[in-house]
Design an enzyme around this catalytic site. Structure first.
Site, short mmCIF file in Angstrom:
data_model
loop_
_atom_site.label_atom_id
_atom_site.label_comp_id
_atom_site.label_asym_id
_atom_site.label_seq_id
_atom_site.Cartn_x
_atom_site.Cartn_y
_atom_site.Cartn_z
N GLU A 98 104.12 167.47 14.45
CA GLU A 98 105.66 168.37 14.11
C GLU A 98 105.25 169.48 14.76
OE1 GLU A 98 108.11 166.92 12.93
OE2 GLU A 98 106.99 165.31 12.31
N HIS A 127 106.03 169.04 18.35
CA HIS A 127 107.61 169.28 18.78
C HIS A 127 108.04 170.62 19.03
CE1 HIS A 127 108.61 164.91 18.62
NE2 HIS A 127 108.30 164.82 17.24
#
Length: 267
Positions: free
Chosen positions: A134, A137
């Protein structure tokens, strides 16, 4: 039509930026100042309408792992000539009550874990696998790249409709363009982002001292918890099998990257 083509070429020229983690040019026409305020507002609105878990061991672990991963990313960026890369980021890690097996990150570093993913993570290292993905990203500006791709997809649709004079031709073009641009461009683009986040996240978690070999193990657990599934060609994500295979191949590279920072043992 010439003006439309010129505009598309001009947009593509302006949108080219370099991803510091891959060295590759990416399509991104949005600045942090364009993306982050809106993302932060959406994140705050989400928290107000959902049950946030605070003061528990799980909530504390999410924050601690997130901080450790973000610090590792900062170390990598500073060592590779990007000391100011994270100056606009506002990292925050939140645990939300939801049975869905998922976690996500907004541009600028706002990360949410659902309680449903914790049993699949099993422990701190499993959380680090998801957190690394995450955080990656956010670091790679995938949100801005998706918006850029959507803008270009819409520009292509407009250009096609301007070029075609007959309504019947436009109708056929719109139908074909919708399917073709989605299956042939947008979905592969999304899958490439997921794979890129897997690879970047693997290196960052290793630099943070977490064993990257746990990543393919986590995805084996993800596969065991999957119910049915969409064929990869129609999905925004690579298949579980592909992720397991790719992550397994990337583990030695992640460990080698961690060694550059003096990390030789992992938890």
């Amino acid at each position: 039509m010439k003006k439309v083509r010129f505009l598309l070429v001009f947009i593509l020229f302006l949108a080219c930026k370099t991803n510091p983690f891959t060295g590759k040019s990416t399509l991104n026409m949005y600045q942090n100042s364009d993306m982050f305020p809106t993302a932060f507002a959406q994140y705050d609105a989400f928290l107000k309408s959902n049950t946030v878990i605070t003061g528990t061991a799980d909530a504390q672990r999410i924050t601690e792992v997130g901080q450790r991963i973000a610090k590792a990313a900062e170390r990598w960026l500073s060592a590779n000539g990007y000391p100011q890369y994270l100056r606009d980021y506002r990292w925050e890690y939140t645990l939300v009550e939801d049975k869905t097996i998922n976690a996500w990150c907004m541009p600028g570093g706002k990360i949410v874990f659902y309680t449903g993913i914790l049993p699949v993570c099993q422990d701190e290292t499993g959380i680090a696998v998801v957190m690394g993905h995450e955080v990656a990203h956010a670091l790679a500006d995938h949100g801005a790249q998706r918006m850029t791709a959507q803008t270009l997809q819409q520009a292509g649709l407009v250009a096609g409709n301007v070029a075609l004079e007959k309504d019947t031709d436009r109708a056929l073009f719109n139908a074909a363009y919708g399917v073709g641009s989605s299956v042939g461009v947008m979905l592969p683009f999304s899958r490439s982002h997921e794979s890129e986040a897997d690879k970047i996240g693997l290196k960052i978690m290793a630099i943070a001292g977490y064993d990257p070999a746990e990543a393919p193990e986590l995805w084996r657990r993800m596969k065991a918890n999957a119910k049915g599934g969409t064929p990869e060609i129609l999905s925004t994500h690579p298949s579980n099998d592909r992720r397991i295979s790719d992550l397994t191949q990337w583990v030695p590279e992640a460990r080698a990257e961690a060694q550059k920072f003096g990390i030789t043992t992992f938890q």
